[in-house]
Motif scaffolding. Structure first.
Motif, mmCIF file in Angstrom:
data_model
loop_
_atom_site.group_PDB
_atom_site.id
_atom_site.type_symbol
_atom_site.label_atom_id
_atom_site.label_comp_id
_atom_site.label_asym_id
_atom_site.label_seq_id
_atom_site.Cartn_x
_atom_site.Cartn_y
_atom_site.Cartn_z
ATOM 1 N N TRP A 70 -7.623 5.681 0.469
ATOM 2 C CA TRP A 70 -8.365 5.549 1.714
ATOM 3 C C TRP A 70 -9.455 6.615 1.727
ATOM 4 N N ARG A 73 -11.875 5.344 6.954
ATOM 5 C CA ARG A 73 -11.239 4.093 7.380
ATOM 6 C C ARG A 73 -11.409 2.982 6.359
ATOM 7 N N GLU A 74 -11.965 3.324 5.198
ATOM 8 C CA GLU A 74 -12.212 2.313 4.172
ATOM 9 C C GLU A 74 -11.275 2.518 2.984
ATOM 10 N N TYR A 75 -10.658 1.423 2.581
ATOM 11 C CA TYR A 75 -9.758 1.445 1.435
ATOM 12 C C TYR A 75 -10.526 0.978 0.210
#
Length: 182
Positions: A70, A73-75
């Motif tokens: 992560w 908030r982005e994987y």
């Protein structure tokens, strides 16, 4: 916590849930260059392993894994490591999404101890929290391994069924009436 996806065990043409293990040496993704990551609440570990017995030995047959990290908030999925000489295969439609999926691995697993595998989950006993224990299944087998070699296999469904009756009675619920959550 959400109910968790269990590891699986393919045996005699059927898929079982791995409902308990005591011992050491089961597959660990970190030992093979993976960095599992949680992308869904139903799989906090970030992977699901499928085991089988091949020529009397425990092997990892399939692996579904989220191999990323992560960043805020982005994987982001990390590049797949070389694994058993196999490239990842496309994800099965309609299943829980994992970044990578490997099948037909046949990776030897040097597990020593006991594994409970189970089928016939009793839906009325589901609790949406963690892994479901063996007593919540109708068919349960115990497999004993020594350094990956299958030593014995025993049907323990009757014993587990008696445990289920005792647990339900202690909870104030009739054992023969499987209604509502426990």
């Amino acid at each position: 916590m959400t109910a968790q996806l269990p590891d699986l065990f393919a045996l005699d043409g059927d898929i079982h849930h791995l409902a308990g293990a005591r011992g050491h040496g089961l597959f660990g993704p970190e030992d093979h260059g993976f960095a599992p990551s949680c992308t869904t609440t139903c799989c906090w570990r970030g992977y699901v392993a499928t085991y089988t017995v091949l020529e009397g030995r425990l092997v990892l047959d399939r692996l579904r894994i989220n191999n990323g990290s992560w960043q805020g908030r982005e994987y982001r999925c990390s590049p797949p490591p070389a694994f058993g000489g196999r490239a990842p295969i496309p994800q099965e439609p309609g299943s829980v999404k994992f970044d990578l999926q490997y099948a037909g691995i046949a990776l030897p697993v040097a597990f020593t101890g006991g594994i409970l595998i189970a089928r016939g989950f009793i839906a009325d006993l589901q609790v949406h929290m963690g892994f479901q224990p063996a007593w919540k299944y109708r068919q349960v087998s115990e497999l004993i391994f020594d350094d990956g070699a299958l030593v014995s296999r025993m049907d323990v469904s009757d014993k587990v069924g008696a445990d289920r009756e005792r647990i339900l009675q202690e909870a104030g619920r009739p054992a023969d009436a499987e209604h509502g959550p426990i």
